[in-house]
Design an enzyme around this catalytic site. Structure first.
Site, PDB file in Angstrom:
ATOM      1  N   LYS A 245       9.430   0.395  -6.983  1.00 21.60           N
ATOM      2  CA  LYS A 245       9.046   0.914  -5.663  1.00 21.60           C
ATOM      3  C   LYS A 245       9.784   0.175  -4.552  1.00 21.60           C
ATOM      4  O   LYS A 245       9.922  -1.058  -4.586  1.00 21.60           O
ATOM      5  CB  LYS A 245       7.529   0.742  -5.517  1.00 21.60           C
ATOM      6  CG  LYS A 245       6.940   1.141  -4.179  1.00 21.60           C
ATOM      7  CD  LYS A 245       5.450   0.828  -4.204  1.00 21.60           C
ATOM      8  CE  LYS A 245       4.744   1.117  -2.905  1.00 21.60           C
ATOM      9  NZ  LYS A 245       3.307   0.766  -2.986  1.00 21.60           N
TER      10      LYS A 245
ATOM     11  N   SER B 159       0.483   4.334  -1.860  1.00 17.75           N
ATOM     12  CA  SER B 159       1.858   4.352  -1.409  1.00 17.75           C
ATOM     13  C   SER B 159       2.892   4.309  -2.538  1.00 17.75           C
ATOM     14  O   SER B 159       4.087   4.369  -2.267  1.00 17.75           O
ATOM     15  CB  SER B 159       2.088   3.162  -0.458  1.00 17.75           C
ATOM     16  OG  SER B 159       1.887   1.921  -1.108  1.00 17.75           O
TER      17      SER B 159
ATOM     18  N   SER C 234      -2.975   1.718  -3.664  1.00 21.55           N
ATOM     19  CA  SER C 234      -1.629   2.294  -3.751  1.00 21.55           C
ATOM     20  C   SER C 234      -1.065   2.444  -5.157  1.00 21.55           C
ATOM     21  O   SER C 234      -0.034   3.094  -5.333  1.00 21.55           O
ATOM     22  CB  SER C 234      -0.653   1.468  -2.904  1.00 21.55           C
ATOM     23  OG  SER C 234      -0.938   1.635  -1.535  1.00 21.55           O
TER      24      SER C 234
END
Length: 479
Positions: free
Chosen positions: A77, A153, A177
């Site tokens: 990520k 996220s 997230s």
């Protein structure tokens, strides 16, 4: 001849690593197949926002470490975990031209385990949205239905894994997230206990009480194996890493069946907000599965002040991101421009700059108060079962950071159930629990007290066997 595309669809990380080690597939072939998948599917999903294909193949050709996950493709990520040579944008236009000079410690541990990093995945700006729709890179689309959100996220990683590009990928979780996108995309997502994995060299003191890095996976055992490869602190960490399991490893824990557990479940939040009927039905089915597995299941939930949870997350993490923005502006030698931050993030930034030491102190003390309140629940219960997300997966645009008004009226519902585990530092997981009538996944969340990832993994493994879930979304996805 091995059908590598079929393997990417049906095998998990440990299966693929076993096949590499035993010579059934060559790591270069596996990595090339994953690259081909990204090139084929990413235009429809926008999950991967930066690639390092040539470097990855060169690493394979030079010889990979003899780690337990050798040769398996992986993604990281683009927030809170750097990969040397790849952008480190945080999903923000203000950081669009930043390139990571070195690997984060977590990245180094992935490499030592033998994972092959193919690129970075999309993230909302500074992770401040439960949907992955940054203006910098554009929205990531859900592989189960491309009109809908992947959550956030870690939504880019979720789409890459559920979309069949890689079998697992990195995420981090400061308010849900890992768990929110796992729920939205039909994956298994574990948020470990506070400080279980390192964040170095990312600024950590104000994020570490809330955020921790791990992975989004298709199988429970993959999550355990990746955690074994990455768990452990570093000298100077602001919080001590939790002790290893009594069995020695999390994989060894999975070999032991759990004793009958006391599970309290609820289908509404502590604030009294009910889950969508489809979500509530999925959690009730999960409660029934747990009862059939021999656990004692009763309706119960912790008691705490949800306002203190909201304050802790917004104030503490706001202070961290505000510092990052101001340091970046000082580095650039200029003031904040109109297009540097998305409107909602800019509003939050300006509010954070106005906070006092008293505001920050109150939020930090709120973390302790909520933690003590939630801990009382675990005197009489081993696990809390509840929805990961009270609402269904939203359409893209529902959580729109260009509209602060929309975010304030809508965003709270998407981390209402997940954020308490970040404030308390307790481990929590989202387990696939079925689909709604639009074909979108629903996740059930389990929370345990500190350092008890082991019982979460054991129960998840039981559920995986009793009520298995699809490994990836069908392709091509409906629009």
């Amino acid at each position: 001849m091995t059908d590598l595309a079929e393997l990417l669809d049906t095998r998990d990380v440990l299966d693929l690593a076993w096949m590499v080690v035993n010579g059934e597939i060559a790591p270069r072939e596996l990595v090339e197949a994953s690259i081909a998948r990204i090139e084929e599917r990413n235009p429809a999903l926008n999950a991967v926002v930066a690639t390092r294909f040539e470097q990855a193949l060169a690493e394979v050709d030079a010889g990979l470490p003899e780690g337990p996950l050798k040769g398996v493709p992986f993604v990281v990520k683009d927030l809170g975990c750097d990969v040397a040579g790849l952008p480190a944008t945080r999903g923000s236009r203000l950081f669009a031209d930043v390139v990571a000079a070195e690997d984060s410690e977590l990245t180094r541990r992935y490499r030592t385990a033998g994972l092959v990093i193919l690129g970075n995945t999309n993230s909302p700006e500074f992770g401040k949205n439960a949907s992955t729709e940054p203006l910098l890179h554009g929205p990531t689309r859900n592989p189960w239905r491309t009109t809908h959100s992947t959550g956030g996220s870690s939504g880019g990683t979720a789409a890459a894994v559920a979309g069949g590009m890689v079998p697992a990928g990195h995420g981090n979780d400061g308010g849900g997230s890992i768990r929110i996108p796992s729920s939205a995309c039909g994956l298994f997502g574990l948020k470990p206990t506070r400080a279980r994995t390192p964040s170095w060299p990312a600024p950590s003191f104000f994020s570490y009480p809330l955020s921790v890095g791990h992975a989004l996976t298709r199988s429970v055992r993959d999550s355990a194996a990746i955690l074994d490869a990455t768990a452990g602190g570093m000298p100077g960490d602001p919080f001590n890493a939790p002790p290893t399991p009594r069995a020695g490893t999390f994989m060894a824990v999975l070999a032991e069946p759990p004793h009958p557990l006391r599970i309290g479940f609820s289908t509404s939040s502590v604030a009294g907000n009910p889950a969508d009927p489809a979500v509530a039905a999925a959690v009730e089915r999960m409660a029934k599965v747990c009862a059939e597995l021999g656990h004692e299941v009763t309706e119960a939930r912790p008691v705490y002040d949800p306002g203190q949870v909201v304050e802790a997350v917004s104030v503490v993490m706001g202070a961290m991101s505000a510092a990052q923005v101001e340091e970046r502006l000082a580095e650039l030698g200029r003031e904040l421009g109109d297009d540097d931050l998305e409107p909602f993030v800019r509003f939050m930034h300006e509010r954070s700059l106005q906070m006092s030491a008293q505001d920050l102190n109150r939020a930090l003390q709120g973390i302790e108060v909520v933690s003590r309140s939630v801990a009382d629940f675990f005197v009489d219960h081993d696990l809390w079962l509840c929805p990961t997300l009270n609402p269904r997966v939203p359409e893209l645009g529902w959580l729109d950071t260009t509209s602060p008004e929309a975010m304030f009226t809508r965003a709270g519902a998407y981390s209402e159930m997940t954020a308490p585990a970040n404030v308390t530092g307790m481990p929590a997981m989202s387990v696939p629990a079925g689909h709604d009538d639009d074909g979108l996944p629903i996740g059930a969340q389990f929370v345990a007290t500190h350092n008890r990832e082991g019982i979460l993994l054991q129960v998840a493994s039981q559920i995986e066997e009793a009520a298995p879930w699809p490994k990836i979304a069908p392709w091509p996805p409906p629009g």
